[in-house]
Design a protein around this motif. Structure first.
Motif, PDB file in Angstrom:
ATOM      1  N   ALA A 188       0.843  -1.357  -0.048  1.00  0.00           N
ATOM      2  CA  ALA A 188       0.021  -0.022   0.134  1.00  0.00           C
ATOM      3  C   ALA A 188       0.979   1.243   0.087  1.00  0.00           C
ATOM      4  O   ALA A 188       0.469   2.371  -0.772  1.00  0.00           O
ATOM      5  CB  ALA A 188      -0.800   0.077   1.340  1.00  0.00           C
ATOM      6  N   ARG A 189       2.098   1.251   0.688  1.00  0.00           N
ATOM      7  CA  ARG A 189       2.935   2.269   0.703  1.00  0.00           C
ATOM      8  C   ARG A 189       3.799   2.721  -0.783  1.00  0.00           C
ATOM      9  O   ARG A 189       3.852   3.585  -1.067  1.00  0.00           O
ATOM     10  CB  ARG A 189       4.016   2.276   1.780  1.00  0.00           C
ATOM     11  N   SER A 190       4.164   1.550  -1.338  1.00  0.00           N
ATOM     12  CA  SER A 190       5.104   1.696  -2.408  1.00  0.00           C
ATOM     13  C   SER A 190       4.255   1.470  -3.673  1.00  0.00           C
ATOM     14  O   SER A 190       4.804   1.613  -4.714  1.00  0.00           O
ATOM     15  CB  SER A 190       6.302   0.723  -2.138  1.00  0.00           C
ATOM     16  N   ALA A 191       3.315   0.936  -3.458  1.00  0.00           N
ATOM     17  CA  ALA A 191       2.491   0.584  -4.892  1.00  0.00           C
ATOM     18  C   ALA A 191       3.104  -0.553  -5.827  1.00  0.00           C
ATOM     19  O   ALA A 191       2.652  -0.770  -6.985  1.00  0.00           O
ATOM     20  CB  ALA A 191       2.288   1.984  -5.698  1.00  0.00           C
ATOM     21  N   THR A 192       4.122  -0.977  -5.230  1.00  0.00           N
ATOM     22  CA  THR A 192       4.710  -2.357  -6.232  1.00  0.00           C
ATOM     23  C   THR A 192       4.973  -3.241  -5.045  1.00  0.00           C
ATOM     24  O   THR A 192       5.233  -3.084  -3.923  1.00  0.00           O
ATOM     25  CB  THR A 192       5.878  -2.125  -6.726  1.00  0.00           C
ATOM     26  N   MET A 193       5.276  -4.575  -5.396  1.00  0.00           N
ATOM     27  CA  MET A 193       5.706  -5.506  -4.351  1.00  0.00           C
ATOM     28  C   MET A 193       6.848  -6.198  -4.894  1.00  0.00           C
ATOM     29  O   MET A 193       7.131  -6.863  -6.064  1.00  0.00           O
ATOM     30  CB  MET A 193       4.428  -6.766  -4.517  1.00  0.00           C
ATOM     31  N   SER A 194       7.803  -6.115  -3.779  1.00  0.00           N
ATOM     32  CA  SER A 194       9.281  -6.817  -4.447  1.00  0.00           C
ATOM     33  C   SER A 194       8.869  -8.304  -4.023  1.00  0.00           C
ATOM     34  O   SER A 194       8.629  -8.529  -3.065  1.00  0.00           O
ATOM     35  CB  SER A 194      10.271  -6.037  -3.601  1.00  0.00           C
ATOM     36  N   GLU A 195       9.715  -8.874  -4.673  1.00  0.00           N
ATOM     37  CA  GLU A 195       9.653 -10.581  -4.696  1.00  0.00           C
ATOM     38  C   GLU A 195      10.384 -10.965  -3.276  1.00  0.00           C
ATOM     39  O   GLU A 195       9.613 -11.779  -2.710  1.00  0.00           O
ATOM     40  CB  GLU A 195      10.620 -11.294  -5.802  1.00  0.00           C
ATOM     41  N   TRP A 196      11.291 -10.332  -2.798  1.00  0.00           N
ATOM     42  CA  TRP A 196      12.011 -10.796  -1.702  1.00  0.00           C
ATOM     43  C   TRP A 196      11.030 -10.705  -0.333  1.00  0.00           C
ATOM     44  O   TRP A 196      11.123 -11.503   0.449  1.00  0.00           O
ATOM     45  CB  TRP A 196      13.142 -10.158  -1.359  1.00  0.00           C
ATOM     46  N   LEU A 197      10.138  -9.489  -0.514  1.00  0.00           N
ATOM     47  CA  LEU A 197       9.333  -9.310   0.736  1.00  0.00           C
ATOM     48  C   LEU A 197       8.178 -10.617   0.953  1.00  0.00           C
ATOM     49  O   LEU A 197       8.035 -10.840   2.191  1.00  0.00           O
ATOM     50  CB  LEU A 197       8.481  -8.002   0.356  1.00  0.00           C
ATOM     51  N   THR A 198       7.716 -11.267  -0.018  1.00  0.00           N
ATOM     52  CA  THR A 198       6.911 -12.476  -0.100  1.00  0.00           C
ATOM     53  C   THR A 198       7.652 -13.770   0.384  1.00  0.00           C
ATOM     54  O   THR A 198       7.211 -14.520   0.820  1.00  0.00           O
ATOM     55  CB  THR A 198       6.061 -12.626  -1.107  1.00  0.00           C
ATOM     56  N   PHE A 199       9.139 -13.812  -0.460  1.00  0.00           N
ATOM     57  CA  PHE A 199       9.638 -14.903  -0.392  1.00  0.00           C
ATOM     58  C   PHE A 199      10.299 -15.251   1.036  1.00  0.00           C
ATOM     59  O   PHE A 199      10.326 -16.371   1.472  1.00  0.00           O
ATOM     60  CB  PHE A 199      10.740 -14.846  -1.533  1.00  0.00           C
ATOM     61  N   VAL A 200      10.903 -14.286   1.787  1.00  0.00           N
ATOM     62  CA  VAL A 200      11.617 -14.402   3.017  1.00  0.00           C
ATOM     63  C   VAL A 200      10.769 -15.005   4.012  1.00  0.00           C
ATOM     64  O   VAL A 200      10.989 -15.922   4.451  1.00  0.00           O
ATOM     65  CB  VAL A 200      12.451 -13.212   3.478  1.00  0.00           C
ATOM     66  N   PRO A 201       9.299 -14.366   4.199  1.00  0.00           N
ATOM     67  CA  PRO A 201       8.623 -14.838   5.501  1.00  0.00           C
ATOM     68  C   PRO A 201       8.144 -16.442   5.001  1.00  0.00           C
ATOM     69  O   PRO A 201       8.169 -17.167   5.966  1.00  0.00           O
ATOM     70  CB  PRO A 201       7.484 -14.089   5.636  1.00  0.00           C
ATOM     71  N   THR A 202       7.938 -16.605   3.779  1.00  0.00           N
ATOM     72  CA  THR A 202       7.437 -18.005   3.427  1.00  0.00           C
ATOM     73  C   THR A 202       8.496 -19.103   3.624  1.00  0.00           C
ATOM     74  O   THR A 202       8.154 -20.188   4.172  1.00  0.00           O
ATOM     75  CB  THR A 202       6.919 -17.894   1.816  1.00  0.00           C
ATOM     76  N   VAL A 203       9.848 -18.719   3.235  1.00  0.00           N
ATOM     77  CA  VAL A 203      10.901 -19.773   3.557  1.00  0.00           C
ATOM     78  C   VAL A 203      11.162 -19.721   4.896  1.00  0.00           C
ATOM     79  O   VAL A 203      11.269 -21.001   5.382  1.00  0.00           O
ATOM     80  CB  VAL A 203      12.169 -19.167   2.673  1.00  0.00           C
ATOM     81  N   ILE A 204      11.215 -18.656   5.763  1.00  0.00           N
ATOM     82  CA  ILE A 204      11.330 -18.798   7.077  1.00  0.00           C
ATOM     83  C   ILE A 204      10.202 -19.806   7.620  1.00  0.00           C
ATOM     84  O   ILE A 204      10.578 -20.743   8.554  1.00  0.00           O
ATOM     85  CB  ILE A 204      11.455 -17.510   7.792  1.00  0.00           C
ATOM     86  N   PHE A 205       8.880 -19.529   7.363  1.00  0.00           N
ATOM     87  CA  PHE A 205       7.911 -20.515   7.842  1.00  0.00           C
ATOM     88  C   PHE A 205       8.044 -21.937   7.550  1.00  0.00           C
ATOM     89  O   PHE A 205       7.868 -22.801   8.511  1.00  0.00           O
ATOM     90  CB  PHE A 205       6.341 -19.932   7.208  1.00  0.00           C
ATOM     91  N   LEU A 206       8.599 -22.264   6.334  1.00  0.00           N
ATOM     92  CA  LEU A 206       8.708 -23.602   5.659  1.00  0.00           C
ATOM     93  C   LEU A 206       9.930 -24.110   6.454  1.00  0.00           C
ATOM     94  O   LEU A 206       9.812 -25.361   6.680  1.00  0.00           O
ATOM     95  CB  LEU A 206       8.927 -23.587   4.255  1.00  0.00           C
ATOM     96  N   ILE A 207      11.026 -23.528   6.704  1.00  0.00           N
ATOM     97  CA  ILE A 207      11.975 -24.132   7.439  1.00  0.00           C
ATOM     98  C   ILE A 207      11.733 -24.364   8.607  1.00  0.00           C
ATOM     99  O   ILE A 207      12.200 -25.453   9.251  1.00  0.00           O
ATOM    100  CB  ILE A 207      13.405 -23.358   7.066  1.00  0.00           C
ATOM    101  N   ALA A 208      11.134 -23.380   9.354  1.00  0.00           N
ATOM    102  CA  ALA A 208      10.920 -23.414  10.860  1.00  0.00           C
ATOM    103  C   ALA A 208       9.822 -24.587  10.967  1.00  0.00           C
ATOM    104  O   ALA A 208       9.988 -25.615  11.964  1.00  0.00           O
ATOM    105  CB  ALA A 208      10.298 -22.283  11.495  1.00  0.00           C
ATOM    106  N   THR A 209       8.757 -24.808  10.354  1.00  0.00           N
ATOM    107  CA  THR A 209       7.888 -25.855  10.311  1.00  0.00           C
ATOM    108  C   THR A 209       8.459 -27.293  10.015  1.00  0.00           C
ATOM    109  O   THR A 209       8.444 -28.119  10.633  1.00  0.00           O
ATOM    110  CB  THR A 209       6.854 -25.515   9.536  1.00  0.00           C
ATOM    111  N   GLY A 210       9.272 -27.215   9.022  1.00  0.00           N
ATOM    112  CA  GLY A 210      10.407 -28.351   8.785  1.00  0.00           C
ATOM    113  C   GLY A 210      11.078 -28.744   9.795  1.00  0.00           C
ATOM    114  O   GLY A 210      11.036 -30.041  10.290  1.00  0.00           O
ATOM    115  N   LEU A 211      11.694 -27.815  10.638  1.00  0.00           N
ATOM    116  CA  LEU A 211      12.349 -28.262  11.843  1.00  0.00           C
ATOM    117  C   LEU A 211      11.525 -28.857  12.942  1.00  0.00           C
ATOM    118  O   LEU A 211      12.071 -29.969  13.521  1.00  0.00           O
ATOM    119  CB  LEU A 211      13.259 -27.009  12.246  1.00  0.00           C
ATOM    120  N   ALA A 212      10.358 -28.489  13.059  1.00  0.00           N
ATOM    121  CA  ALA A 212       9.458 -28.706  14.219  1.00  0.00           C
ATOM    122  C   ALA A 212       8.925 -30.076  13.889  1.00  0.00           C
ATOM    123  O   ALA A 212       8.821 -30.989  14.565  1.00  0.00           O
ATOM    124  CB  ALA A 212       8.114 -27.847  14.254  1.00  0.00           C
TER     125      ALA A 212
END
Length: 174
Positions: free
Chosen positions: A138-162
């Motif tokens: 909403a602030r920048s009017a565009t979406m950078s790919e890393w912004l969506t990629f990083v939280p998803t990867v962290i979630f998947l790695i942490a869930t995999g470790l659990a």
């Protein structure tokens, strides 16, 4: 082979996982309030392949979906009595029969609750991250790919470790 009276070599940290789930839900609620205050009335909720917004939703409508998801799902995953009352046949866990044959259903449920509560907390944090991503869009009017990629990867790695930890805890001693 441990008996019910003997402590297990690595007892589950079910209470710590519950604290993590509750803290994560509170973090999510804090980000929900921040989102309400910081974002315009309508926010982009979908972006095309070039990172340009192509669908919009009111922030009230978005929170109407996200708050029950970010609080309800983690809360549901954290309620131990729901899972204690499940028939053993409905519990899908590695080496389940080993623990049940030894009268260790409590240990099995302890391990299951640790996994579910960690997953609950991670889910609340992922939904909070999604709110931050939408607010940033909403602030920048565009979406950078890393912004969506990083939280998803962290979630998947942490869930995999659990899940790996869950498997290790339920692997019978040799």
């Amino acid at each position: 082979m441990p008996s019910p009276a003997q402590p297990h070599r690595n007892p589950p940290s079910e209470r710590a996982a519950l604290v993590f789930a509750i803290a994560s839900i509170l973090v999510f609620l804090g980000f929900s309030v921040w989102f309400w205050v910081q974002t315009p009335e309508n926010v982009a909720t979908h972006f095309d392949s070039g990172g340009q917004p192509d669908d919009w939703t009111s922030k009230a409508g978005l929170l109407w979906i996200f708050v029950p998801l970010g609080v309800g799902l983690p809360a549901l995953l954290s309620i131990r009595p729901l899972y204690e009352k499940l028939p053993a046949s409905l519990i899908n866990a590695p080496h389940k029969e080993y623990w049940l044959e030894r009268g260790e259903k409590t240990y099995l449920v302890d391990c299951l609750m640790e996994l579910l509560r960690i997953t609950a907390g991670l889910t609340a944090l992922l939904v909070a991250a999604i709110l931050v991503i939408i607010a940033e869009g909403a602030r920048s009017a565009t979406m950078s790919e890393w912004l969506t990629f990083v939280p998803t990867v962290i979630f998947l790695i942490a869930t995999g470790l659990a899940v790996w930890r869950f498997y290790r805890k339920l692997t019978p001693p040799r």
